[in-house]
Design an enzyme around this catalytic site. Structure first.
Site, PDB file in Angstrom:
ATOM      1  N   GLU A 117     -16.249  16.870  17.659  1.00 60.14           N
ATOM      2  CA  GLU A 117     -16.518  16.959  16.106  1.00 60.14           C
ATOM      3  C   GLU A 117     -15.262  17.002  15.215  1.00 60.14           C
ATOM      4  O   GLU A 117     -15.171  16.706  14.070  1.00 60.14           O
ATOM      5  CB  GLU A 117     -16.500  18.518  16.063  1.00 60.14           C
ATOM      6  N   ASP A 176      -7.011  25.094  33.200  1.00 60.71           N
ATOM      7  CA  ASP A 176      -6.394  25.713  34.136  1.00 60.71           C
ATOM      8  C   ASP A 176      -7.687  26.030  35.240  1.00 60.71           C
ATOM      9  O   ASP A 176      -8.888  26.539  34.731  1.00 60.71           O
ATOM     10  CB  ASP A 176      -5.802  26.829  33.944  1.00 60.71           C
TER      11      ASP A 176
END
Length: 598
Positions: free
Chosen positions: A299, A242
């Protein structure tokens, strides 16, 4: 994606009948986003779920996570690849959940963390990926950090997480700058210190209940890395970010005395000239933030993704958010606000392709979301583009028939474009925006603007699932947090399913064909004149992409389709073209292209 122009080429395989059948889509067959690493987001169709308005399981009038889980088969039947969940976190709901009090918890109105886990698990079982909203520009004033800041002294570690400043004037009685809130009024609010004296001011680019964070603070950055990992560990496939362009403010918070807009009705987009952005938008430092986020996502297995809500112009500046080491996608608002005219849309597509190709990112396409007037209604008001204010209940209603016809044509054009497409809940039903009565409005812009701006409630009215049920099947009772218009009954899902030519069946057929013809994953598109039948100056667009020839007649007169072309899908009725082989005005057709050039 790249675009080129080429002369038209006649297709073969004569079609029969004025309206082609609308086949039912097969269930989605794909690998869960929890394990797939195929850059699924490059061509995905992602369906936005606005939780409070999608489905209500407990009958309190507000949608919830169990309601969403129960309705997930609808998304499979529709044929989308993923869903994006607007905020469901703990919040006082001053801005419909975009004021987050706890990023690691589910608001009791929507359910529990266990409900979120169940939703993720069920979605992955059904082959749907799940993207969740993340709101990093600001927190709620109910967030523990802000409570600590109010209790602490100026200059403290607690206040350094936010943008607190001393006021101007002899006694600090004036705001630190003239910055204004997107929702109206000043962007600064003065607090009362713990000892009862007037104190510092804090910045809130949105509602007063949404204090902006200070992203120059390493503690803020580390906190959000942990939030990302919290949801990635639970299996989410990505994040919609956002106000992605607003996190970092210019050093020193320089003076800026102008109206502050994020959702511009006149976004220049592809035509905008490079200019110095306002000090609160599109600052260079945001890119370092997202490079850090990308490292966190990398990751994890499963090719997780980030998509930016960034109202940035021109498009080459937007492209900077999707460079190889930053986000994977950014919403294409320049396309959303483009006029519904052939030349403008072609320019928007070409400019998008050029900007995204330069950084190796996929384009995205979107016509509606929870912040804009639904495109069915926008196009019923005008084809001039932009994003009008919400509807006034006392004003003349837009032409619903014209708006739907234009919206269907625009939708088939959008879904044919290479890249990723976003669908806002209810647009597959052809839902219009609603003129919410003034006494029922809940968007904070309504009050903060002194009732001058009607706000976004009209596109957030709960969905109709069953035409004859209480709340049209939104929940088990008649309760609905925003009033539903009676017209929703005829637009309910059960009134459109299996009905040839219905908007719902058009969407299903389009999404099935989009996958079969590999339209989303096509590396390029070629503009064509379809053997001289399609001319931009006459309001007609024709393009070849994947295995399709797409013709959009946005002009005023019927356009003869190429001889021998097999009509796969059409947004209207070919009978209205006069001879069954001419495309009527404001209609888009997908044709099988036996000799694709791309």
């Amino acid at each position: 994606m790249s675009t080129t122009s080429a002369p038209g080429q006649t297709t073969t395989d004569q079609t029969g009948g004025a309206r082609p059948p609308t086949p039912r889509a097969a269930p989605v067959e794909q690998t869960s986003g929890a394990s797939a690493g195929d850059q699924w987001w490059r061509s995905a169709v992602i369906y936005q779920v606005y939780p409070r308005s999608f489905a209500d399981a407990d009958g309190d009038g507000m949608g919830d996570l169990p309601g969403i889980t129960a309705r997930l088969p609808h998304l499979v039947e529709l044929g989308v690849d993923a869903l994006w969940l607007s905020p469901f976190y703990t919040s006082p709901q001053h801005d419909a959940g975009y004021d987050v009090a706890d990023y690691r918890a589910v608001d009791p109105r929507f359910g529990t963390l266990a409900d979120a886990d169940a939703l993720l698990a069920r979605a992955h079982e059904l082959g749907l990926r799940v993207v969740v909203d993340l709101v990093p520009n600001h927190t709620s004033w109910d967030h523990a950090w802000f409570s600590e800041a109010l209790a602490a002294a100026p200059g403290s570690r607690e206040r350094a997480r936010y943008l607190f400043r001393d006021g101007r004037g002899e006694h600090g009685e004036l705001p630190p700058t003239s910055w204004r809130s997107v929702f109206g009024g000043s962007a600064w609010e003065r607090i009362t210190e713990a000892d009862g004296t007037p104190g510092q001011w804090y910045l809130h680019l949105f509602d007063v209940s949404q204090p902006d964070l200070d992203w120059s603070n390493p503690e803020v950055r580390e906190e959000f890395h942990d939030v990302l990992r919290f949801w990635l560990d639970r299996g989410v496939d990505g994040f919609r970010v956002d106000v992605a362009h607003g996190l970092v403010k210019a050093e020193g918070l320089p003076e800026w005395d102008a109206e502050l807009e994020m959702i511009s009705g006149t976004l220049a987009g592809q035509h905008g000239e490079a200019r110095t952005p306002p000090p609160m938008w599109d600052q260079e430092g945001v890119h370092d933030v997202y490079r850090g986020w990308r490292r966190v996502l990398d990751e994890y297995e499963g090719d997780r993704m980030l998509v930016a809500e960034a109202w940035v112009e021109p498009l080459d500046r937007l492209a900077r958010y999707v460079r190889p080491d930053e986000m994977q996608q950014a919403f294409n608002f320049a396309y959303l606000v483009s006029p519904l005219r052939a030349a403008d849309l072609r320019d928007a597509v070409d400019a998008t392709a050029e900007a995204m190709d330069a950084v190796g990112a996929p384009p995205t396409w979107v016509l509606s979301n929870h912040d804009v007037v639904r495109h069915t209604t926008r196009f019923g008001l005008s084809t001039d583009g932009g994003n009008p204010d919400g509807l006034d209940a006392s004003a003349a209603a837009p032409d619903a028939e014209v708006g739907l016809r234009r919206a269907r044509a625009a939708t088939l054009l959008m879904l044919a474009l290479p890249g990723s497409a976003y669908v806002y809940q209810g647009e597959e039903l052809g839902l219009p925006d609603v003129a919410v009565p003034d006494d029922a409005r809940q968007d904070p812009t309504w009050e903060r603007s002194g009732h001058a701006v009607r706000g976004r409630d009209g596109c957030r009215v709960p969905l109709p699932w069953e035409g004859d049920a209480p709340s049209f099947g939104f929940g088990p009772t008649s309760a609905s947090w925003l009033p539903q218009p009676s017209a929703y009954g005829e637009l309910a899902l059960d009134r459109q399913r299996d009905v040839p030519g219905s908007t719902y069946e058009m969407y299903r057929a389009a999404l099935r064909l989009r996958r079969e013809l590999a339209l989303g994953s096509s590396p390029s598109l070629t503009w064509t004149d379809a053997d001289g039948l399609a001319r931009v100056e006459d309001g007609v667009l024709a393009l070849r992409t994947g295995g399709a020839l797409v013709v959009a007649n946005l002009g005023d007169t019927p356009v003869r389709l190429p001889d021998g072309a097999e009509v796969l899908l059409v947004s209207g009725d070919l009978a209205h073209g006069g001879d069954g082989r001419s495309l009527p005005p404001t209609t888009t057709a997908w044709l099988r292209d036996p000799s694709p050039e791309v």
